[in-house]
Design a protein around this motif. Structure first.
Motif, PDB file in Angstrom:
ATOM      1  N   PHE A   6     128.501 130.409 128.802  1.00 14.50           N
ATOM      2  CA  PHE A   6     129.804 129.882 129.070  1.00 14.50           C
ATOM      3  C   PHE A   6     129.932 129.675 130.513  1.00 14.50           C
ATOM      4  O   PHE A   6     129.441 130.513 131.293  1.00 14.50           O
ATOM      5  CB  PHE A   6     130.951 130.630 128.600  1.00 14.50           C
ATOM      6  N   VAL A   7     130.211 128.351 131.001  1.00 17.43           N
ATOM      7  CA  VAL A   7     130.105 128.112 132.257  1.00 17.43           C
ATOM      8  C   VAL A   7     131.645 127.779 132.656  1.00 17.43           C
ATOM      9  O   VAL A   7     132.360 126.879 132.315  1.00 17.43           O
ATOM     10  CB  VAL A   7     129.496 126.652 132.764  1.00 17.43           C
ATOM     11  N   ALA A   8     131.955 128.576 133.650  1.00 19.47           N
ATOM     12  CA  ALA A   8     133.519 128.842 133.989  1.00 19.47           C
ATOM     13  C   ALA A   8     133.733 127.832 135.328  1.00 19.47           C
ATOM     14  O   ALA A   8     133.604 128.324 136.386  1.00 19.47           O
ATOM     15  CB  ALA A   8     133.699 130.241 134.617  1.00 19.47           C
ATOM     16  N   VAL A   9     134.222 126.517 134.925  1.00 14.35           N
ATOM     17  CA  VAL A   9     134.523 125.810 135.876  1.00 14.35           C
ATOM     18  C   VAL A   9     135.984 126.012 136.329  1.00 14.35           C
ATOM     19  O   VAL A   9     136.946 125.989 135.587  1.00 14.35           O
ATOM     20  CB  VAL A   9     134.359 124.277 135.154  1.00 14.35           C
ATOM     21  N   ARG A  10     136.266 125.896 137.670  1.00 16.26           N
ATOM     22  CA  ARG A  10     137.712 125.997 138.090  1.00 16.26           C
ATOM     23  C   ARG A  10     138.078 124.275 138.251  1.00 16.26           C
ATOM     24  O   ARG A  10     137.514 123.779 139.048  1.00 16.26           O
ATOM     25  CB  ARG A  10     137.840 126.678 139.573  1.00 16.26           C
ATOM     26  N   SER A  38     127.846 126.035 142.534  1.00 19.18           N
ATOM     27  CA  SER A  38     128.720 124.737 141.922  1.00 19.18           C
ATOM     28  C   SER A  38     128.481 125.121 140.515  1.00 19.18           C
ATOM     29  O   SER A  38     127.618 124.839 139.794  1.00 19.18           O
ATOM     30  CB  SER A  38     128.097 123.473 142.402  1.00 19.18           C
ATOM     31  N   ALA A  39     129.577 125.274 139.682  1.00 17.50           N
ATOM     32  CA  ALA A  39     129.806 125.667 138.324  1.00 17.50           C
ATOM     33  C   ALA A  39     129.247 124.082 137.386  1.00 17.50           C
ATOM     34  O   ALA A  39     128.670 124.321 136.579  1.00 17.50           O
ATOM     35  CB  ALA A  39     131.024 126.075 138.023  1.00 17.50           C
ATOM     36  N   ARG A  40     129.913 123.097 138.036  1.00 19.25           N
ATOM     37  CA  ARG A  40     129.629 121.799 137.261  1.00 19.25           C
ATOM     38  C   ARG A  40     128.017 121.515 137.498  1.00 19.25           C
ATOM     39  O   ARG A  40     127.425 120.920 136.654  1.00 19.25           O
ATOM     40  CB  ARG A  40     130.577 120.701 137.852  1.00 19.25           C
ATOM     41  N   ALA A  41     127.367 121.565 138.635  1.00 17.75           N
ATOM     42  CA  ALA A  41     126.387 121.436 138.890  1.00 17.75           C
ATOM     43  C   ALA A  41     125.183 122.237 137.863  1.00 17.75           C
ATOM     44  O   ALA A  41     124.430 121.804 137.350  1.00 17.75           O
ATOM     45  CB  ALA A  41     125.833 121.505 140.224  1.00 17.75           C
ATOM     46  N   ALA A  42     125.830 123.498 137.898  1.00 17.37           N
ATOM     47  CA  ALA A  42     125.062 124.633 136.979  1.00 17.37           C
ATOM     48  C   ALA A  42     125.352 124.023 135.527  1.00 17.37           C
ATOM     49  O   ALA A  42     124.279 124.229 134.658  1.00 17.37           O
ATOM     50  CB  ALA A  42     125.475 125.795 137.071  1.00 17.37           C
ATOM     51  N   GLY A  65     138.234 128.332 134.523  1.00 11.52           N
ATOM     52  CA  GLY A  65     137.608 128.635 133.482  1.00 11.52           C
ATOM     53  C   GLY A  65     137.362 130.241 133.180  1.00 11.52           C
ATOM     54  O   GLY A  65     137.129 130.684 132.082  1.00 11.52           O
ATOM     55  N   HIS A  66     137.276 130.691 134.214  1.00 11.56           N
ATOM     56  CA  HIS A  66     137.393 132.192 134.143  1.00 11.56           C
ATOM     57  C   HIS A  66     138.366 132.962 133.436  1.00 11.56           C
ATOM     58  O   HIS A  66     138.050 133.993 132.720  1.00 11.56           O
ATOM     59  CB  HIS A  66     137.144 132.974 135.444  1.00 11.56           C
ATOM     60  N   ARG A  67     139.467 132.525 133.133  1.00 11.30           N
ATOM     61  CA  ARG A  67     140.646 132.819 132.463  1.00 11.30           C
ATOM     62  C   ARG A  67     140.309 132.731 131.069  1.00 11.30           C
ATOM     63  O   ARG A  67     140.895 133.374 129.991  1.00 11.30           O
ATOM     64  CB  ARG A  67     141.914 132.141 132.654  1.00 11.30           C
TER      65      ARG A  67
END
Length: 492
Positions: free
Chosen positions: A39-43, A84-88, A49-51
Motif C-alpha cells: 500500500f502506497v500512502a499518498v498525501r 516521493s510516494a507517487r514516484a514510488a 493516505g496514511h489515514r
C-alpha cells in the motif's frame, strides 16, 4: 516478488524480515488492496493516505510505502520511507509487472487537442502495417485484438498500477507496439512514470486544466515531461510552444499542416463532404494522401501520426495505404446517419475555445445552409475562464448557438449559462438561446434546422455519462442525435 527484492529495485533499505514477505501488487487505494499488496500512502489534496493504512492492512496489504509516518499513525506491517510516494507507486507497479513497456515499442501522445484522434490514427497505421498494437486512450484500452475495454476507474490515463497491468496484458496478448495517450495529469502525477517511451508526439498547447496546473507555464512543463523522457519526439511546428521543446528532445522531427518549414508538411488540402485529400511532403518523398474524416485540423493529426509511426520503421507507402482505410474515432467529427431531408448532425468533443473554433471553421466549409452549434461548459473549478470565450466563439462562427449543460456538477447551471451568454453579448451578438436540459437543446436544434443545415453537438463526444448537480446519469450523444432526428420525422 519478495519485499526485499522490491526494496532493492526501488533503491531502498530492506526492513527486517523482508525476504520472507511475498509481494503481489501495489495500490494507493486502500479499498483496492488485495492480499500481498504494497500500500502506497499518498498525501493528496483532500486526504492523507496514511489515514487508511489500517484499512489497507485489513484487506491484506503486507507493507506500506510513504513519505514519512505521522506521529499519530501506527503501521503494523513494514514501512518503507520514500522521497516521493507517487514516484514510488509508479516504480513499484512497473517493477512488479516486469517492466512490460521494455518489451514494446511505445508511442506516447500528448497535447491539449487532438490526442485521441492522433492516438487512434497511430494505432491504425501500425496495425495496418502488420504490427500487433495495443492502445491506451481516453476512450478505453485495446489489446491487439481491437476489442475496446474500460479500466477500473475513469481517468484519461489510469493510475500507474493500471497502466502497468494494461501494458503487461498487451505484451501477454502478443503486442509488439503500444500507443499511450498521456494527459497532463498523468504526467504530473507520475501515472505514466516507468513507461519506456520510444516516441513522443506533441499536438499543441492551449489553455485548459489550469485549475490543476495553475499557470500555462506549469501546464507546459508537465506536458513537456513526455518529450524529455522519450528517445525521439514528433513536434508541431505550428504550435507556439515547440521552440521551447526542441532543446528538450533527444532527437526530433517537426510537422506542419499550415505550410511552415518542417520535416513533414501538407499542401493542396481539399475538404470534401466526407474526406480530406492532401499532399504529404516528408524526408522520404512526396505522396498523395486521403483521410476519410472531415475537419481540416485532422490533417495535422494525420501528419503527427504518420511521422510518429514512421519513426518506428513503417514505410511511407504503408502509411498512405493505412491512412486511406482509417475508420474514424467515436465522438470526433462523427456524423449521425440521416435521411435525405435531414440536416447533417456532427458530434465532436471540442470543448475549449480553440478546438471549438477549429471545428466550426472546418464544418462551415462544407455547410450549404445555416450552421448550428449546441454546447455547454464544465462546472466545478474546471477552467471557468473559458465559459465566456466559448460563448463568443460559438456565436461568431455559427449562425445559431444553443447553450446548454455539460457536466456542470455542483456549479449552478444558470451561472455557467450566464457566463456563456455574457461572452456572446459583449461581442455584440444575439444569435443564441439557452436551454438547460441537453436533450431538449439537441432536439430543438435538430428539429429546427433545415435539410441544408449542419448541427454540431460539441463537448461530450463519446463520453458515457453526464454529470448533473450531484447526479451522474448515463449518456450517449449519438443516441440523442438519432432520437432527435427520429422526433423530427414524427413531427412531419
Amino acid at each position: 516478488m519478495r519485499l526485499g527484492d522490491l526494496a532493492s529495485a526501488l533503491d531502498l533499505a530492506a526492513p527486517a524480515g523482508a525476504e520472507e514477505i511475498e509481494v503481489r501488487g501495489a495500490t494507493h487505494q486502500a479499498d483496492w488492496a488485495r492480499p500481498g499488496d504494497v500500500f502506497v500512502a499518498v498525501r493528496g489534496a483532500r486526504a492523507d493516505g496514511h489515514r487508511f493504512i489500517a484499512d489497507a492492512v485489513a484487506r491484506g496489504a503486507v507493507a506500506v510505502l510513504g513519505e514519512g509516518l505521522p506521529d499519530d499513525v501506527t503501521c503494523p506491517v513494514p514501512y518503507l520511507r520514500v522521497p516521493s510516494a507517487r514516484a514510488a507507486l509508479a516504480d513499484a507497479a512497473a517493477t512488479l509487472a516486469g517492466h512490460p513497456s521494455r518489451g514494446l515499442t511505445v508511442l506516447g501522445v500528448t497535447g491539449t487537442d487532438g490526442k485521441t484522434t492522433t492516438s487512434s490514427l497511430a494505432r491504425h497505421l501500425l496495425r495496418s502495417a502488420g504490427r500487433p498494437t495495443g492502445l491506451l486512450s481516453t476512450v478505453g484500452y485495446e489489446l491487439p485484438d481491437g476489442v475496446l475495454r474500460q479500466p477500473p476507474a475513469h481517468f484519461t490515463t489510469p493510475e500507474a498500477p493500471q497502466v502497468q497491468q494494461i501494458l503487461r496484458d498487451m505484451v501477454d496478448a502478443g503486442a509488439t507496439h503500444a500507443v499511450v495517450e498521456a494527459s497532463s495529469h498523468a504526467l504530473a502525477l507520475d501515472r505514466v512514470r516507468g513507461v519506456d517511451f520510444d516516441v513522443a508526439i506533441w499536438t499543441n498547447l492551449t489553455g485548459e486544466h489550469l485549475d490543476f496546473h495553475g499557470t500555462m507555464e506549469q501546464y507546459f512543463a508537465d506536458k513537456a515531461l513526455l518529450v524529455q523522457r522519450a528517445r525521439h519526439a514528433v513536434l508541431n511546428a505550428d504550435d507556439a510552444w515547440t521552440e521551447q521543446l526542441i532543446p528538450m528532445a533527444a532527437s526530433h522531427v517537426t510537422y506542419s499542416a499550415e505550410g511552415r518549414p518542417a520535416d513533414w508538411w501538407a499542401s493542396d488540402v481539399v475538404e470534401g463532404a466526407d474526406d480530406l485529400r492532401f499532399t504529404v511532403h516528408c524526408p522520404d518523398g512526396t505522396v498523395q494522401a486521403k483521410l476519410p474524416m472531415i475537419g481540416r485540423f485532422n490533417v495535422a493529426n494525420a501528419l503527427a501520426a504518420m511521422a510518429g509511426v514512421h519513426a518506428t520503421g513503417v514505410g511511407l507507402a504503408e502509411l498512405v495505404a493505412g491512412l486511406a482505410t482509417f475508420p474514424g474515432v467515436a465522438g470526433r467529427m462523427e456524423m449521425a446517419d440521416r435521411g435525405a431531408d435531414d440536416p447533417r448532425v456532427i458530434i465532436d468533443f471540442a470543448h475549449t475555445p480553440p478546438s471549438l473554433e477549429k471545428a466550426l471553421e472546418t464544418v462551415r466549409v462544407t455547410t450549404d445552409g445555416r450552421l448550428w452549434v449546441v454546447l455547454g461548459s464544465a462546472g466545478g473549478p474546471r477552467d471557468p475562464s473559458k465559459r465566456a470565450p466559448l460563448g463568443e466563439v460559438a456565436t461568431r462562427l455559427a449562425d445559431v448557438a444553443v447553450f446548454t449543460e455539460e457536466d456542470h456538477r455542483d456549479t449552478p447551471l444558470v451561472e455557467i449559462l450566464d457566463e456563456m451568454e455574457r461572452g456572446a453579448r459583449e461581442a455584440g451578438r444575439s444569435n443564441f438561446r439557452s436551454i438547460g436540459d441537453r436533450r431538449e437543446a439537441i432536439r430543438h436544434a435538430v428539429t429546427e434546422a433545415g435539410p441544408q443545415d449542419t448541427v454540431v453537438l460539441a463537448g461530450k463526444g463519446p463520453e458515457e455519462t453526464l454529470e448533473r448537480d450531484t447526479e451522474t446519469i448515463a449518456w450517449d450523444e449519438m443516441a440523442e442525435a438519432h432520437a432527435a432526428l427520429a422526433l423530427r420525422h414524427r413531427a412531419d
